[in-house]
Design a protein around this motif. Structure first.
Motif, PDB file in Angstrom:
ATOM      1  N   GLY A   1       0.777  -1.235   0.000  1.00 50.13           N
ATOM      2  CA  GLY A   1       0.000   0.000   0.000  1.00 50.13           C
ATOM      3  C   GLY A   1       0.807   1.284   0.000  1.00 50.13           C
ATOM      4  O   GLY A   1       0.252   2.342   0.232  1.00 50.13           O
TER       5      GLY A   1
ATOM      6  N   TRP B   1      -3.688   9.984   1.465  1.00 49.95           N
ATOM      7  CA  TRP B   1      -3.515   8.544   1.666  1.00 49.95           C
ATOM      8  C   TRP B   1      -4.822   7.916   2.100  1.00 49.95           C
ATOM      9  O   TRP B   1      -5.665   8.556   2.726  1.00 49.95           O
ATOM     10  N   SER B   2      -4.928   6.610   1.820  1.00 49.38           N
ATOM     11  CA  SER B   2      -6.059   5.875   2.377  1.00 49.38           C
ATOM     12  C   SER B   2      -5.702   5.465   3.804  1.00 49.38           C
ATOM     13  O   SER B   2      -4.535   5.429   4.190  1.00 49.38           O
ATOM     14  N   LEU B   3      -6.729   5.142   4.568  1.00 53.14           N
ATOM     15  CA  LEU B   3      -6.506   4.679   5.937  1.00 53.14           C
ATOM     16  C   LEU B   3      -5.652   3.410   5.926  1.00 53.14           C
ATOM     17  O   LEU B   3      -4.754   3.239   6.749  1.00 53.14           O
TER      18      LEU B   3
ATOM     19  N   THR C   1      -3.339   2.526   3.859  1.00 51.26           N
ATOM     20  CA  THR C   1      -1.936   2.855   3.650  1.00 51.26           C
ATOM     21  C   THR C   1      -1.301   3.353   4.949  1.00 51.26           C
ATOM     22  O   THR C   1      -0.201   2.938   5.324  1.00 51.26           O
TER      23      THR C   1
ATOM     24  N   TYR D   1      -2.316  -4.035   5.562  1.00 56.11           N
ATOM     25  CA  TYR D   1      -2.901  -3.373   4.403  1.00 56.11           C
ATOM     26  C   TYR D   1      -4.066  -4.189   3.851  1.00 56.11           C
ATOM     27  O   TYR D   1      -5.157  -3.667   3.612  1.00 56.11           O
TER      28      TYR D   1
ATOM     29  N   LEU E   1      -7.944  -3.127   3.913  1.00 56.66           N
ATOM     30  CA  LEU E   1      -8.690  -2.994   2.657  1.00 56.66           C
ATOM     31  C   LEU E   1      -9.960  -3.829   2.701  1.00 56.66           C
ATOM     32  O   LEU E   1     -11.051  -3.359   2.352  1.00 56.66           O
TER      33      LEU E   1
ATOM     34  N   GLY F   1     -11.113  -0.054   4.528  1.00 55.09           N
ATOM     35  CA  GLY F   1     -10.273   1.100   4.839  1.00 55.09           C
ATOM     36  C   GLY F   1      -9.584   1.679   3.619  1.00 55.09           C
ATOM     37  O   GLY F   1      -8.604   2.413   3.735  1.00 55.09           O
ATOM     38  N   GLY F   2     -10.064   1.297   2.415  1.00 58.91           N
ATOM     39  CA  GLY F   2      -9.418   1.795   1.190  1.00 58.91           C
ATOM     40  C   GLY F   2      -9.811   3.228   1.011  1.00 58.91           C
ATOM     41  O   GLY F   2      -9.408   4.022   0.289  1.00 58.91           O
TER      42      GLY F   2
END
Ligand code: GTP
Ligand code: MG
Lengths: 117, 634
Positions: free
Chosen positions: B523, B571-573, B575, B625, B629, B633-634
């Motif tokens: 990620g 960023w995504s959570l 990541t 990650y 996901l 959390g993406g």
């Protein structure tokens, strides 16, 4: 008239106490109890024996078991001669043989028996 | 250097060594005598190196004073005790025997501490006995006849209170007397005949100590009560571990909640600086270097100074109070479960500050395999250099709310990260002991010192030292890495018709994009990849590097925007969580690897450490990650 040497006399004394069931390994003593060290022998392992001796676990010293750990009563905290507290594990503690505090005026004994359960 | 090359007007340096059992106050005395600032704390095994300092006696002798690791006997059981033995026996290279030894002992525990003095006396070298901690002994009503003790031992005896100058005047006087009467024979004699005492010899020393004390002690002190009573709670099988957990928990809550205000100040100051710099300067490469490269990077790191100081405040207080050995006692069962020595807990706890002193503190562990295992897992304890990374990401991605009636969620997550590090360390130790480092175990024999009130000056000086170290790191390693990074991120410039920010086409961008395929499964984007590479040198560098990278790739508002805000929007959570997991394990610190190499005397173990930690970090980030996901959390 004294026919025994000092060392022989001590060995005899220890023998009597063992026979009378008054001795126990340090690691088996009830929490809060006091006693006098009768013997420290590493059973050939001089390093453990010397380690214990150097931390004050020597024949004649007065010991008091203060605390045990939660699991398997391991480790334990022991007060030696009312002055130093040492933590050690059961394996080593059981090398130290402890008997009753016979002579309450001996070196390092509790001057005021400030003990409780 | 032989004695013959010395002329009369270059007198040989007089060398005096401080020797004594652990925790009797040698370093405190050393600091008072030399004006030094070596670390002192209330647990055995603080000093693990030979340190030297200068002092001038009242008569005018110039003396080199040596502070040595504490040792219960000359028979060294662990690497730190071996240093002491080698100095005392003149086995150190070049220097030969010290001219005199000052044996420091704890006056409240002479029954155990005088044995070492007798061992030293056997060597027949100039010797002075200092009964330290006399203030505590007197407070307990203890009276010792110095004359009797001195006459019985045949050496000078002084009483000292190591922190107080006037308490050590007598000692200086005795040193002068000793130096004036005995022409020094140092460097000529050796103590080759010395042999390790047998168990029976140790028993004989004990009997001799008992006899001496019977003669010299006029009034025995009352036994210590406060320590006993406190220990009844602190070492209680159930309450004890709960207290330990609460202390650690409070520590991480405090790191978040107390630091907010000073952080705002620093933030404001840095933002003002950045704005002032960008307003005054015309657009140029220099402006970019200063504003985007240096100020943005440093602002990202310096803001964490308050948190680091709060963490150290807790650690210093616990150390001075005497809690460290208690924590080790409580953790011992857990440690022995994974094949570690209970003594290992203290180095591991100091690794919360920094793994380098932690790894050095393993010298107090006698057994080589125990010691090696502890060295290998020390980097898993969350050091203060990880704080900036953790705090940055937590502040950006974890809402600042409270759960379960008042517990800060952010502090809780932080506590969790520390806990994962500790659990990971214990598991790693267990696995290492079952595989590469198989072998039998070592005894635990650890003195539990009396509790003492932390000395405020000592604590403040300790904090000041930490602040200086942190600032110095920013000024040296972080600054230079940032300059290099700016250069790599700026050249070559963007091609005609570029769609991405210029950094994307730079050397750094090329490196980052090259690493991206490797890091994409966990990620990480190319910006993170760029930051991770200089982050290998030191962990905080990654935060500074992210600051620079995003300043260079962002638009003008992004530059003055806090880095956390930028990250939260980019960023995504998943990541962010993966990067946190990565940081729990990754060996991103050259100093740690260098310390491991020094302490193990080979590159093999640091190399092993690097590889296994890297692998752990990758797997942990990957799992985090993917799970994040999957949970949306993406
Ligand atoms: N009250 C009192 N405390 C002292 C005195 N000397 C030292 N201390 C405290 O005792 C603790 C141990 O002191 P250190 O100087 O670190 O002991 P050390 O002998 O260098 O210990 P190691 O390096 O572990 O061998 C510290 O908390 C000191 O503040 C003293 O004379 N009186
Ligand atoms: Mg020291």
């Amino acid at each position: 008239m004294n026919v025994y040497t000092e060392q022989e006399r001590q060995a005899l004394e220890v023998g009597c106490l063992v026979k009378a069931g008054l001795t126990q390994p340090l690691g088996q003593m009830p929490q809060g109890s006091v006693g006098r060290i009768l013997a420290v022998s590493g059973m050939g392992d001089h390093d453990v024996e010397r380690g214990l001796l150097e931390m004050g676990f020597v024949e004649g010293a007065c010991v008091e078991v203060l605390h045990y750990g939660l699991l398997g009563r391991d480790p334990l905290a022991v007060r030696i001669n009312q002055s130093m507290t040492v933590a050690l594990r059961q394996v080593e503690a059981n090398i130290v043989l402890v008997g009753p505090l016979l002579d309450p005026t001996g070196p390092g004994t509790l001057s005021s028996q400030e003990q409780n359960g | 250097m032989s004695a013959a090359t010395l002329t009369a007007d270059t007198p040989r340096k007089i060398q005096i060594a401080l020797v004594g059992p652990p925790n009797c106050g040698k370093t405190t005395l050393f600091n008072t005598l030399t004006g030094g600032r070596q670390k002192t704390a209330n647990y055995p095994g603080v000093t693990v190196e030979r340190k030297s300092g200068q002092l001038r006696t009242p008569v005018g002798h110039s003396v080199e004073l040596l502070d040595l690791p504490g040792s219960y006997s000359l028979r060294a059981r662990s690497p730190d005790e071996a240093i002491t033995r080698d100095v005392v026996l003149g086995r150190q290279t070049l220097e030969g025997l010290p001219d005199a030894v000052v044996c420091v002992t704890d006056a409240t525990n002479l029954g155990q501490h005088l044995r070492l003095l007798l061992e030293l006396r056997q060597l027949g070298r100039p010797l002075i006995l200092a009964l330290n901690m006399m203030d505590i002994a007197e407070q307990r009503g203890c009276q010792i006849s110095i004359e009797t003790l001195s006459k019985q031992l045949g050496i000078p005896v002084v009483t000292t209170v190591a922190m107080r100058k006037h308490g050590v005047q007598d000692l200086l006087g005795e040193i002068d007397t000793l130096l004036d009467q005995a022409p020094t024979t140092a460097g000529t004699a050796t103590t080759d005949e010395w042999q390790e005492p047998s168990p029976d010899a140790i028993r004989a020393y004990h009997r001799e100590v008992e006899r001496l004390l019977k003669e010299a002690v006029i009034q025995e002190g009352a036994p210590e009560r406060l320590t006993r009573q406190l220990d009844r709670v602190v070492l209680h099988p159930v309450a004890g571990p709960l207290i330990l957990l609460s202390i650690l928990f409070l520590m991480f809550q405090a790191v978040f909640s107390w630091a907010a205000i000073p952080m705002d100040w620093i933030d404001g100051g840095m933002a003002a600086l950045q704005e002032a710099a960008s307003a005054r300067m015309v657009d140029s490469l220099l402006k970019s270097l200063l504003v985007d490269g240096i100020i943005a990077g440093i602002a990202g790191v310096v803001i964490f100074l308050p948190q680091i100081l709060i963490l150290f405040l807790f650690i210093l207080l616990l150390e001075d109070f005497g809690y460290m050995t208690r924590a080790a006692f409580l953790m011992d069962r857990l440690m022995s479960g994974v094949g570690l020595n209970g003594r290992a807990f203290i180095p591991l706890l100091s690794s919360f500050a920094c793994a380098v002193p932690g790894i050095m503190a393993t010298r107090a562990i006698a057994h080589p395999l125990d010691r090696l295992t502890t060295i290998l897992i020390a980097p898993l304890m969350t050091c203060s250099a990880r704080l900036p990374v953790y705090i940055l990401l937590i502040a950006a991605f974890i809402p600042n709310t409270t759960v379960w009636g008042g517990i800060g969620l952010q502090g809780l997550v932080m506590f969790g990260l520390y806990a994962i590090g500790v659990v990971g360390a214990l598991l790693a130790a267990g696995i290492l002991r079952l595989t590469v480092l198989r072998g039998n175990r070592q005894a635990l024999l650890m003195e539990l010192p009396s509790y003492k009130w932390p000395n405020p000056t000592n604590v403040l000086l300790g904090l000041w030292d930490r602040a200086k170290i942190f600032i110095r790191r920013i000024g040296t390693i972080i600054l230079s890495v940032l300059v290099v990074l700016w250069f790599l991120s700026t050249f070559p410039g963007a091609p005609e018709g570029a769609t991405e920010p210029a950094i994307y086409y730079s050397f750094a961008g090329i490196i980052g994009r090259g690493l991206e395929p490797l890091l994409a499964p966990i990620g990480f984007n190319w910006q993170i990849a760029i930051a991770l590479v200089p982050g290998l040198a030191a962990r905080e560098v990654a935060v500074a590097a992210l600051g620079t990278v995003y300043a260079l790739s962002g638009n003008e508002e992004a530059v003055t925007e806090a880095l956390a805000t930028t990250l939260a929007s980019q960023w995504s959570l998943a990541t962010a969580l993966a990067l946190l997991a990565w940081y729990v394990f990754a060996p991103q610190c050259l100093a740690t690897l260098a310390a491991a190499r020094r302490e193990t005397n080979s590159w093999r173990w640091p190399a092993f450490m690097f590889v296994y930690l890297m692998a752990l970090a990758y797997v942990a980030a990957l799992v985090t990650y993917r799970v994040a996901l999957a949970l949306g959390g993406g």
